[in-house]
Design an enzyme around this catalytic site. Sequence first.
Site, PDB file in Angstrom:
ATOM      1  N   LYS A   1      10.056   5.811   1.512  1.00 23.42           N
ATOM      2  CA  LYS A   1       8.992   6.073   0.535  1.00 23.42           C
ATOM      3  C   LYS A   1       9.573   6.826  -0.642  1.00 23.42           C
ATOM      4  O   LYS A   1      10.542   7.584  -0.487  1.00 23.42           O
ATOM      5  CB  LYS A   1       7.895   6.937   1.162  1.00 23.42           C
TER       6      LYS A   1
ATOM      7  N   GLY B   1     -12.303   4.416  -3.564  1.00 23.98           N
ATOM      8  CA  GLY B   1     -11.112   3.914  -4.256  1.00 23.98           C
ATOM      9  C   GLY B   1     -11.378   2.541  -4.830  1.00 23.98           C
ATOM     10  O   GLY B   1     -11.935   1.673  -4.149  1.00 23.98           O
TER      11      GLY B   1
ATOM     12  N   GLY C   1      -8.793   1.058  -6.951  1.00 26.50           N
ATOM     13  CA  GLY C   1      -7.513   0.639  -7.525  1.00 26.50           C
ATOM     14  C   GLY C   1      -7.196  -0.752  -7.002  1.00 26.50           C
ATOM     15  O   GLY C   1      -8.091  -1.517  -6.654  1.00 26.50           O
ATOM     16  N   ASN C   2      -5.917  -1.064  -6.919  1.00 24.61           N
ATOM     17  CA  ASN C   2      -5.511  -2.384  -6.448  1.00 24.61           C
ATOM     18  C   ASN C   2      -6.106  -2.693  -5.076  1.00 24.61           C
ATOM     19  O   ASN C   2      -6.711  -3.748  -4.859  1.00 24.61           O
ATOM     20  CB  ASN C   2      -3.975  -2.444  -6.415  1.00 24.61           C
TER      21      ASN C   2
ATOM     22  N   GLY D   1      -8.581  -0.951  -3.210  1.00 24.43           N
ATOM     23  CA  GLY D   1     -10.035  -0.844  -3.120  1.00 24.43           C
ATOM     24  C   GLY D   1     -10.728  -2.029  -3.771  1.00 24.43           C
ATOM     25  O   GLY D   1     -11.673  -2.601  -3.212  1.00 24.43           O
TER      26      GLY D   1
HETATM   27  N1  GLU Z   1       2.942   0.946  -0.604  1.00 21.36           N
HETATM   28  C1  GLU Z   1       2.501   0.044   0.410  1.00 21.36           C
HETATM   29  C2  GLU Z   1       2.350   0.760   1.733  1.00 21.36           C
HETATM   30  O1  GLU Z   1       2.193   1.963   1.789  1.00 21.36           O
HETATM   31  C3  GLU Z   1       3.389  -1.185   0.497  1.00 21.36           C
HETATM   32  C4  GLU Z   1       4.811  -0.898   0.856  1.00 21.36           C
HETATM   33  C5  GLU Z   1       5.728  -2.089   0.686  1.00 21.36           C
HETATM   34  O2  GLU Z   1       5.271  -3.175   0.405  1.00 21.36           O
HETATM   35  O3  GLU Z   1       6.925  -1.861   0.837  1.00 21.36           O
HETATM   36  O4  GLU Z   1       2.286   0.150   2.753  1.00 21.36           O
END
Ligand code: GLU
Length: 414
Positions: A104, A216, A218-219, A221
Amino acid sequence: MGKSWFEEAQERIQTAGSYLSLEQEVIDVIKEPMRTIEVSIPVKMDNGKTKVFKGFRVQHNNAIGPAKGGIRYYPEETLDDVKALATLMTLKCAVVGVPLGGGKGGIVCNPLEMSQGELEKLSRGYIDKIAPFIGPDKDVPAPDVFTNPQTMAWMMDEYEKIVQKKAPGVITGKPIEVGGSKGRGKATGMGGFFVLKEALKISGRGIQDSVFAVQGFGNVGSSICELLYKNGAKIIAISDIKGGIYNPEGINIEELLKFTKETGFVVDFPGTTPIDNAALLELPVDVLVPAAIQNQITQENADRIKATIILELANGPVTLEADPILTQRNILSVPDILANAGGVAVSYFEMVQNAYGYYWEEDEVNSRLETIMRNAFRAIYDMFKEHPGITMRAAADMVAVKRVAAAIKLRGWV
Ligand code: GLU
């Protein structure tokens, strides 16, 4: 002071590992992030002054495959939270059975106060700092809170300039024109929808006879709202960062999408009354969908939640302390690492397509996604039923930790 989010994540791994009777050494390996990177990114702002931003990238575990996970642009970002989220990604990828590990990233910034030019410089600057550590076979970032396909396009472009070759698989969630996958934009919502259908089957009801509240827009929600609405659901409340809207007769999502395209936010949508976030969570609905940010359902408000199902589309919206209260009240909380795993599942499809240079139709993406999500739900629900008294989150953790532990042992790390 209570436990930090990362400490909670570690505790979850310990609990799952103990339940599975795993060796403590294996549990210890899974508990610690393999690599933590902290960078500072100087950006020349539009006013001519240079501002220094702090950024993080955590590679939690790569026993099953390259680290994988989004990048958040978030004013209150902390290294501890990024470590927690990276841990959740390891578990999430294992839950859906894709050959990826967990990672992350996060940058402490407020994208709502920045121009596109400033955001582009920040995104490129971040990649300049972490480029040696990422790559299609090392660590593959993606969108998350306040980052989007455009952010991914800048980042991929910067990475390709550095390595002097095409490398679309370095990042996922890209726009389709530059190597993105069809269906990726709506994948998290779509995956959540498939999981919800399975969860509703258990309670013997359908989408069309259920009432929803969604936190939410956003994308994630907005895409779940669109899907639910198309399938006949009644959504009575929605909120975003500026505030919430409420209409007990149901909100017309098609009209709301047109409205937010123009205004940017849901507030003042005609035919609705304002509602605050706390009240939205406690509405008498069948399904509550937290699709915004962490720590929304806590021990403080868990006993006032009226929904019978919570679909955790955000990462970490329900705290560990809230879990037993919800379980005791017979509320089925579909854990984030299952409910929102559709995003990373289609990210995996995007990586596969990038590797082959051959792109699939959206129907193919969605039907493969449905199979993955259904299998994941069943594996977790079986685990849940086999161990009376545990939460769905603990069941998901056990399914995931078991798979990661197997890879660690086969590699001879323990
Ligand atoms: N950010 C999204 C998650 O938390 C997608 C992560 C990804 O596709 O690598 O699952």
